[in-house]
Every structure is written in structure tokens, then in C-alpha cells.
Scaffold this motif. Structure first.
Motif, PDB file in Angstrom:
ATOM      1  N   LEU A  91       0.818  -1.217   0.000  1.00  0.00           N
ATOM      2  CA  LEU A  91       0.000   0.000   0.000  1.00  0.00           C
ATOM      3  C   LEU A  91       0.853   1.268   0.000  1.00  0.00           C
ATOM      4  CD1 LEU A  91      -2.929  -0.881   2.456  1.00  0.00           C
ATOM      5  CD2 LEU A  91      -2.984  -0.777  -0.038  1.00  0.00           C
ATOM      6  N   GLN A  92       2.167   1.137  -0.121  1.00  0.00           N
ATOM      7  CA  GLN A  92       3.037   2.303  -0.147  1.00  0.00           C
ATOM      8  C   GLN A  92       2.880   3.099  -1.437  1.00  0.00           C
ATOM      9  OE1 GLN A  92       5.339   3.558   2.017  1.00  0.00           O
ATOM     10  NE2 GLN A  92       5.233   2.030   3.645  1.00  0.00           N
ATOM     11  N   ASP A  93       2.628   2.404  -2.534  1.00  0.00           N
ATOM     12  CA  ASP A  93       2.523   3.042  -3.845  1.00  0.00           C
ATOM     13  C   ASP A  93       1.084   2.953  -4.333  1.00  0.00           C
ATOM     14  OD1 ASP A  93       2.687   3.962  -6.442  1.00  0.00           O
ATOM     15  OD2 ASP A  93       4.443   2.758  -6.968  1.00  0.00           O
ATOM     16  N   ARG A  94       0.376   4.075  -4.244  1.00  0.00           N
ATOM     17  CA  ARG A  94      -1.040   4.104  -4.622  1.00  0.00           C
ATOM     18  C   ARG A  94      -1.288   5.256  -5.591  1.00  0.00           C
ATOM     19  NH1 ARG A  94      -4.356   3.470   1.014  1.00  0.00           N
ATOM     20  NH2 ARG A  94      -6.099   3.605  -0.458  1.00  0.00           N
ATOM     21  N   ARG A  95      -0.339   5.499  -6.497  1.00  0.00           N
ATOM     22  CA  ARG A  95      -0.402   6.722  -7.292  1.00  0.00           C
ATOM     23  C   ARG A  95      -1.615   6.773  -8.210  1.00  0.00           C
ATOM     24  NH1 ARG A  95       5.453   6.537  -9.663  1.00  0.00           N
ATOM     25  NH2 ARG A  95       5.779   5.354  -7.744  1.00  0.00           N
ATOM     26  N   VAL A  96      -2.161   5.621  -8.613  1.00  0.00           N
ATOM     27  CA  VAL A  96      -3.431   5.605  -9.352  1.00  0.00           C
ATOM     28  C   VAL A  96      -4.284   4.461  -8.823  1.00  0.00           C
ATOM     29  CG1 VAL A  96      -4.577   5.308 -11.581  1.00  0.00           C
ATOM     30  CG2 VAL A  96      -2.450   6.612 -11.455  1.00  0.00           C
ATOM     31  N   GLU A  97      -5.510   4.790  -8.462  1.00  0.00           N
ATOM     32  CA  GLU A  97      -6.482   3.782  -8.035  1.00  0.00           C
ATOM     33  C   GLU A  97      -7.688   3.850  -8.960  1.00  0.00           C
ATOM     34  OE1 GLU A  97      -5.426   3.689  -3.270  1.00  0.00           O
ATOM     35  OE2 GLU A  97      -7.401   4.374  -3.879  1.00  0.00           O
ATOM     36  N   ILE A  98      -8.169   2.689  -9.349  1.00  0.00           N
ATOM     37  CA  ILE A  98      -9.388   2.629 -10.152  1.00  0.00           C
ATOM     38  C   ILE A  98     -10.517   2.139  -9.254  1.00  0.00           C
ATOM     39  CG2 ILE A  98      -8.941   0.267 -10.995  1.00  0.00           C
ATOM     40  CD1 ILE A  98     -10.200   1.211 -13.683  1.00  0.00           C
ATOM     41  N   THR A  99     -11.692   2.701  -9.455  1.00  0.00           N
ATOM     42  CA  THR A  99     -12.835   2.353  -8.614  1.00  0.00           C
ATOM     43  C   THR A  99     -13.964   1.831  -9.480  1.00  0.00           C
ATOM     44  OG1 THR A  99     -14.039   4.449  -8.723  1.00  0.00           O
ATOM     45  CG2 THR A  99     -12.178   4.335  -7.198  1.00  0.00           C
ATOM     46  N   GLY A 100     -14.845   1.074  -8.857  1.00  0.00           N
ATOM     47  CA  GLY A 100     -16.007   0.579  -9.589  1.00  0.00           C
ATOM     48  C   GLY A 100     -16.742  -0.481  -8.817  1.00  0.00           C
ATOM     49  N   PRO A 101     -17.934  -0.829  -9.277  1.00  0.00           N
ATOM     50  CA  PRO A 101     -18.756  -1.813  -8.585  1.00  0.00           C
ATOM     51  C   PRO A 101     -18.164  -3.215  -8.694  1.00  0.00           C
ATOM     52  CG  PRO A 101     -19.757  -1.227 -10.676  1.00  0.00           C
ATOM     53  CD  PRO A 101     -18.586  -0.315 -10.500  1.00  0.00           C
ATOM     54  N   VAL A 102     -18.791  -4.151  -8.004  1.00  0.00           N
ATOM     55  CA  VAL A 102     -18.232  -5.501  -7.858  1.00  0.00           C
ATOM     56  C   VAL A 102     -18.834  -6.490  -8.849  1.00  0.00           C
ATOM     57  CG1 VAL A 102     -17.440  -5.275  -5.488  1.00  0.00           C
ATOM     58  CG2 VAL A 102     -19.851  -5.798  -5.915  1.00  0.00           C
ATOM     59  N   ASP A 103     -19.280  -5.995 -10.030  1.00  0.00           N
ATOM     60  CA  ASP A 103     -19.687  -6.890 -11.113  1.00  0.00           C
ATOM     61  C   ASP A 103     -18.476  -7.700 -11.574  1.00  0.00           C
ATOM     62  OD1 ASP A 103     -22.062  -5.519 -10.875  1.00  0.00           O
ATOM     63  OD2 ASP A 103     -21.726  -4.280 -12.642  1.00  0.00           O
ATOM     64  N   ARG A 104     -18.718  -8.917 -12.018  1.00  0.00           N
ATOM     65  CA  ARG A 104     -17.629  -9.846 -12.289  1.00  0.00           C
ATOM     66  C   ARG A 104     -16.659  -9.320 -13.362  1.00  0.00           C
ATOM     67  NH1 ARG A 104     -17.093 -14.697 -10.123  1.00  0.00           N
ATOM     68  NH2 ARG A 104     -15.728 -16.257 -11.079  1.00  0.00           N
ATOM     69  N   LYS A 105     -17.196  -8.854 -14.490  1.00  0.00           N
ATOM     70  CA  LYS A 105     -16.354  -8.330 -15.552  1.00  0.00           C
ATOM     71  C   LYS A 105     -15.587  -7.093 -15.077  1.00  0.00           C
ATOM     72  CE  LYS A 105     -16.680  -6.332 -20.210  1.00  0.00           C
ATOM     73  NZ  LYS A 105     -17.629  -5.942 -21.282  1.00  0.00           N
ATOM     74  N   MET A 106     -16.252  -6.235 -14.325  1.00  0.00           N
ATOM     75  CA  MET A 106     -15.613  -5.026 -13.812  1.00  0.00           C
ATOM     76  C   MET A 106     -14.455  -5.372 -12.894  1.00  0.00           C
ATOM     77  SD  MET A 106     -15.464  -1.696 -13.520  1.00  0.00           S
ATOM     78  CE  MET A 106     -14.338  -0.776 -12.463  1.00  0.00           C
ATOM     79  N   VAL A 107     -14.643  -6.345 -12.028  1.00  0.00           N
ATOM     80  CA  VAL A 107     -13.597  -6.751 -11.096  1.00  0.00           C
ATOM     81  C   VAL A 107     -12.337  -7.166 -11.859  1.00  0.00           C
ATOM     82  CG1 VAL A 107     -12.928  -8.495  -9.387  1.00  0.00           C
ATOM     83  CG2 VAL A 107     -15.164  -7.387  -9.223  1.00  0.00           C
ATOM     84  N   ILE A 108     -12.528  -7.974 -12.903  1.00  0.00           N
ATOM     85  CA  ILE A 108     -11.377  -8.455 -13.686  1.00  0.00           C
ATOM     86  C   ILE A 108     -10.693  -7.298 -14.410  1.00  0.00           C
ATOM     87  CG2 ILE A 108     -10.643  -9.957 -15.572  1.00  0.00           C
ATOM     88  CD1 ILE A 108     -13.069 -11.757 -14.860  1.00  0.00           C
ATOM     89  N   ASN A 109     -11.478  -6.473 -15.092  1.00  0.00           N
ATOM     90  CA  ASN A 109     -10.889  -5.365 -15.852  1.00  0.00           C
ATOM     91  C   ASN A 109     -10.186  -4.362 -14.947  1.00  0.00           C
ATOM     92  OD1 ASN A 109     -11.657  -6.359 -18.333  1.00  0.00           O
ATOM     93  ND2 ASN A 109     -13.536  -5.155 -18.452  1.00  0.00           N
ATOM     94  N   ALA A 110     -10.757  -4.104 -13.773  1.00  0.00           N
ATOM     95  CA  ALA A 110     -10.143  -3.146 -12.853  1.00  0.00           C
ATOM     96  C   ALA A 110      -8.841  -3.687 -12.281  1.00  0.00           C
ATOM     97  CB  ALA A 110     -11.114  -2.800 -11.732  1.00  0.00           C
ATOM     98  N   LEU A 111      -8.833  -4.953 -11.910  1.00  0.00           N
ATOM     99  CA  LEU A 111      -7.613  -5.557 -11.377  1.00  0.00           C
ATOM    100  C   LEU A 111      -6.516  -5.629 -12.440  1.00  0.00           C
ATOM    101  CD1 LEU A 111      -9.117  -8.405  -9.169  1.00  0.00           C
ATOM    102  CD2 LEU A 111      -7.826  -6.426  -8.359  1.00  0.00           C
TER     103      LEU A 111
END
Length: 540
Positions: A91-111
Motif C-alpha cells: 500500500l506504499q505506492d497508490r499513485r493511481v487507483e481505479i474504482t467501480g462496482p463488484v460486477d464480475r467483468k468489472m472486477v477483472i478489468n479493474a484488477l
């Protein structure tokens, strides 16, 4: 998926599961998970109501003429030397975070996105139908285990995790929200406890084996007493599962006006578990309106004019950075809600706006920022790479000690700007479309080039309420009244029908959305959160 309507008797743990059973429920609501949830309800549930009452009492004082300010009784905490326990390596390097709901496709694309962290959201970007709450927990379990995959039924395209996914953080729902499908002692359980308990119970061991940990985002906090409550919850769970103190880590969103005056205190109460604070700017703007709703000298202009260079917002950003870095915590920036445009010219305009916004945050000393779409991650990353440089992973070294102390008057300063007919009509259309999507089960919606969540609709309807309440005039000279709003609502509902098409309009919930928008906008007292009456309209 087969859905059966049932009403179950209380389980052996004392928790009653209400309503519809959805696929996968047994894998999420195991006896162990319900056993932990029972203990959390017994030990910490009653205090939630007290904390909400304390919010209301403070609001009553502000409605009576008092202005928010730094607390006299906690001055010693602000003035003394102390720091948080520490920040884990991942958690030291958090220069960009992506947010979004927990839909299955969204989870994969965000990760898989070019981001350091994915904030999986059970809150503002999720319409919490029971099906989505259960599926969301299943999706995160699979993501933590590395087994998550998805095949799009319409195209056959397959999605799976890359080798080096982003760090996962779970955002739970706010303390004010209930989970009506789970009851304890015949009352709905606080949704925050449900989300926290289920994610922690099912994932903490695997997360630790993965070299990470059970990490959470805590939204809508209003006081250090709420932070103290969370600290007690974390401490109890760590002891119950024989975990070292501080294993659970959290980031708190400073997205309410009362909380900005208690940032030191929030960090202090959670000092064993907290790693960062975050500028939740859109909810913060909504909270500014809501908190100061009786103060006629604090009227905000069109939402489009509320950029982070405005005095009250820039002071909020700078104070958060200074407070966090003094205590060894990261200071996260706010959301870039833009989504990529279809033409090159329009997309270049979008990226230029994102650059200006992120450069301001990085220059203020923020350690990272949020984006709502993977297509913006590269732009945000390049800006924070430039400011952070090669010798650091964050900007903790920027202390802002040379800054003059930020006073309450700066955080409360009125904001200049126009109130326009176009802005009011846009507010109505955005609120209509978002509320329709939310009560239909979709909490993350692209509207006019922005990826909107509940905060957008909150600002839109609260602004109009404020203009009506304090008899504001548009730049045309026209007085904003209930009658004017009703007329515009009818006209903009027709505009939305043209935009979405008659078939989508007929099969959607636009009429119901208009009814709800009218009710909460014309209410004599500003409704705290539109998601509370909206939750009663969710059908699953």
C-alpha cells in the motif's frame, strides 16, 4: 438463475435471512460468517444508532446557526506528536487507483488496469440488490483466490486475471445504510457490518498468504467517534482471529464537511489500522450543501463550476495532505469521473481536463488519485510518475509545513459562480437518469461523458433544493421556485425520453424516478440520502 421467494426463520446464530434466496448465497452466508456477524451485531450494532443520533444532534446545532469548526476538546490530539502504526509494502505506492462496482467483468478489468489499487465498491457505485451484494462477495472471493474469470454471453469474449493484478481494497457501505435482507433482533443489520464481515471472513487468510491483507475503504464518516467505533470493530476481529494488531488496514474517505474538521482525530482513533485519508470530492460538495442547508450565505453555483481550484475545495485538499503527511499517512486525491470519448478531438479534450485536475492534486502533494475508467489510468499515472519521480513511491516527504494554518473560514468560504437555467436542467436530467438506473439495479452509470455514481445525483437534487429554499435567481433573473422545478421536470423527462428512445423509456423506471426526484427535491426538509428512499424501491 432461479429465484425463490421465501422468508426464513432465524438461523442458529440468531440472524434472520429475509426475502429472496439467490444463487451462491450458501457459499457466502456460511455458519462461520454468520457467527462472526452475530458477534459484531451483539457487540457493536447498538452503537450505530447512537452514532447516527449524534450526527443528527450536531446537524441541529448547525441548522440553528452554529458553523462547523475544529473541536476545542481534542486540541491536544491535534497539537501533540504522534504517527500512525505504519503502511504495508503493497500500500506504499497508490499513485493511481481505479474504482467501480463488484460486477464480475468489472472486477477483472479493474484488477488488470494500469493502476496500483482497485477499490471494489459496495457503496456509491452499487445499487445494493440482494443478488448483487451476494454476487459481489463471490466475485471478490474468486478474485482473491485467483480463480475469477468471465465469458461475455453476447460476444464469447473471455476475461481472466493478469499475472500482476492491482491491490484489492473493499469499500463497505456507510453507517447510515441498512441491509434489509439480514436482520438481528428483528431489525435490519447495518450494511457496513455486513460488507466488512463477509469480505474479511472469507478472504483474510488468503489475502495474507498472497502477501497482502484485509484492506478496507470506509465512507461517509462524520466524526472521530465513528472512527473510534471502527477501531473497536477492527481490534475485536483481530483478536478473535489471532491476528497481529494492525493487520486490518483502512483508508477513510473525508467526504463530509464535519469530518474535515476532525481529520487528526480520525487518524488518531484509528492509528493502529489506518493508512490514508481520501478526498471524496463529489460527496464532499453534497455534504457542504447538506450541512449548511440553512445558511443563506453558503449557496453553491452550477455543479460544473465546482472545480478543485475553488477556495473551499483547494483548502480541503491542502489540509488533507498536510494532516496526513504529518502523521505518516498517505493523502489520496479525488475522482476523475470522465470516460473516453468516441472522437479523437473530444477525447483530447477529456484528457486535457483530466491532466489539469490531476496536476493540481499532485502539486498539492497527494500521493495518488482515482479514475473511474481504465482508459484514463495511463494519463493519471504519467502525471503522478512525473511528480513523484524515480526516488520515491509516494509524496510523504512533502509536509507543507511552510503553509499558513488553514482556518475554518477557508473551508467554509462561499463559492462564486453562476446559477443557470442550463445548469438546472442538466441537474434534473442527470438526477433522473441516475435514479432510474439505481432503482433498476445499476449504480454506476455513464451519463453525458461522465461515469456517475450516487454522489452525482445527490449534488444535482440538493443544489436545486438549496436554490428553492433560499429563493435564488438564475442568471436570467428568473426566481427558482417549486413551480419552476415542476415545469422543468416535466420538460426534461420528455427530453430524456427522446435521448434514450421510447422503447427504453417505456421499459425503464423513468416515471418512478421522476416521482422520487420530485418528492426529495420539494421536501420541506432536505432528505439526508436519496439512497434511503431509493432502497425501498429496489425490487430484488
Amino acid at each position: 438463475m432461479t429465484i425463490q421467494t421465501i422468508e426464513r426463520a432465524p438461523t442458529a446464530t440468531g440472524i434472520a435471512i429475509k426475502g429472496k434466496q439467490v444463487a451462491g448465497q450458501e457459499q457466502v452466508l456460511t455458519s462461520g460468517a454468520l457467527g462472526l456477524l452475530t458477534k459484531l451485531c451483539e457487540m457493536f450494532g447498538p452503537e450505530v444508532e447512537q452514532l447516527i443520533q449524534a450526527r443528527n444532534q450536531k446537524q441541529q446545532r448547525i441548522d440553528g446557526g452554529e458553523l462547523p469548526d475544529f473541536l476545542i476538546e481534542t486540541k491536544k490530539v491535534r497539537d501533540s506528536r504522534w504517527q500512525i502504526r505504519g503502511i504495508p509494502d503493497d500500500l506504499q505506492d497508490r499513485r493511481v487507483e481505479i474504482t467501480g462496482p463488484v460486477d464480475r467483468k468489472m472486477v477483472i478489468n479493474a484488477l488488470n488496469a494500469n493502476a496500483k489499487v482497485y477499490m471494489a465498491d459496495f457503496e456509491d457505485s452499487l445499487a445494493p440488490t440482494w443478488k448483487k451484494v451476494i454476487e459481489g462477495q463471490q466475485n471478490l472471493m474468486d478474485a482473491v483466490n485467483g480463480t475469477i474469470s468471465y465469458t461475455a454471453p453476447e460476444t464469447g469474449k473471455h476475461y481472466s486475471l493478469n499475472d500482476d493484478p492491482a491491490v484489492l481494497i473493499c469499500r463497505v457501505r456507510g453507517l447510515h445504510l441498512p441491509e434489509k435482507h439480514l436482520e438481528f433482533n428483528d431489525k435490519p443489520i447495518a450494511a457496513a457490518l455486513v460488507d466488512f464481515c463477509l469480505y474479511f471472513y472469507h478472504n483474510h487468510r488468503q489475502l495474507l498468504e498472497n502477501g497482502s491483507g484485509p484492506y478496507f475503504y470506509i465512507p461517509k464518516m462524520e466524526s472521530h467517534l465513528e472512527a473510534r467505533w471502527w477501531a473497536k470493530v477492527f481490534n475485536y476481529v483481530e483478536q478473535r482471529f489471532c491476528l497481529a494488531p494492525g493487520t486490518i488496514k483502512c483508508t477513510c474517505l473525508i467526504e463530509t464537511l464535519p469530518a474535515v474538521f476532525e481529520m487528526d482525530e480520525i487518524l488518531y482513533e484509528l492509528r493502529s489500522n489506518i493508512v490514508a485519508l481520501n478526498c471524496g470530492r463529489w460527496d464532499y460538495i453534497f455534504s457542504y450543501i447538506k450541512t449548511l442547508k440553512q445558511h443563506s450565505d453558503r449557496i453553491l453555483p452550477d455543479r460544473q463550476d465546482l472545480t478543485m481550484d475553488k477556495d473551499f475545495l483547494n483548502a480541503y485538499s491542502r489540509l488533507l495532505v498536510k494532516t496526513c503527511h504529518k502523521r505518516g499517512a498517505l493523502a489520496m486525491g479525488g475522482m476523475a469521473a470522465f470516460i473516453p470519448a468516441k472522437t479523437e478531438r473530444e477525447n483530447n479534450e477529456v484528457l486535457a481536463k483530466v491532466r489539469r485536475d490531476k496536476e493540481l492534486e499532485a502539486r498539492n502533494g497527494h500521493d495518488g488519485t482515482w479514475v473511474a475508467h481504465p482508459g484514463l489510468a495511463d494519463t493519471a499515472m504519467s502525471i503522478f510518475n512525473e511528480f513523484i519521480g524515480n526516488n520515491h513511491v509516494n509524496q510523504l516527504h512533502i509536509t507543507r509545513d511552510v503553509d499558513a494554518p488553514i482556518q475554518a473560514r477557508e473551508l467554509l468560504s462561499p463559492c462564486d459562480g453562476k446559477r443557470t437555467e442550463a445548469g438546472m436542467r442538466l441537474n434534473i436530467r442527470i438526477a433522473l437518469q441516475y435514479i432510474e438506473a439505481w432503482i433498476s439495479g445499476n449504480g454506476c452509470v455513464p451519463i453525458y461523458g461522465l461515469m456517475e455514481d450516487a454522489a452525482t445525483a445527490e449534488i444535482s437534487r440538493a443544489s436545486i433544493w438549496q436554490w428553492i429554499k433560499h429563493q435564488q435567481r438564475l442568471d436570467s433573473g428568473e426566481l427558482v421556485t417549486k413551480a419552476l422545478f415542476k415545469t422543468m421536470l416535466v420538460e426534461e423527462l420528455a427530453t430524456v425520453k427522446t435521448e434514450v428512445g421510447p422503447d427504453s423509456f417505456t421499459h425503464g423506471n423513468y416515471t418512478q424516478a421522476a416521482v422520487l426526484l420530485e418528492q426529495i427535491t420539494l421536501a420541506d426538509e432536505l432528505v439526508d440520502f436519496l439512497t434511503l428512499p431509493g432502497y425501498e424501491m429496489l425490487t430484488a
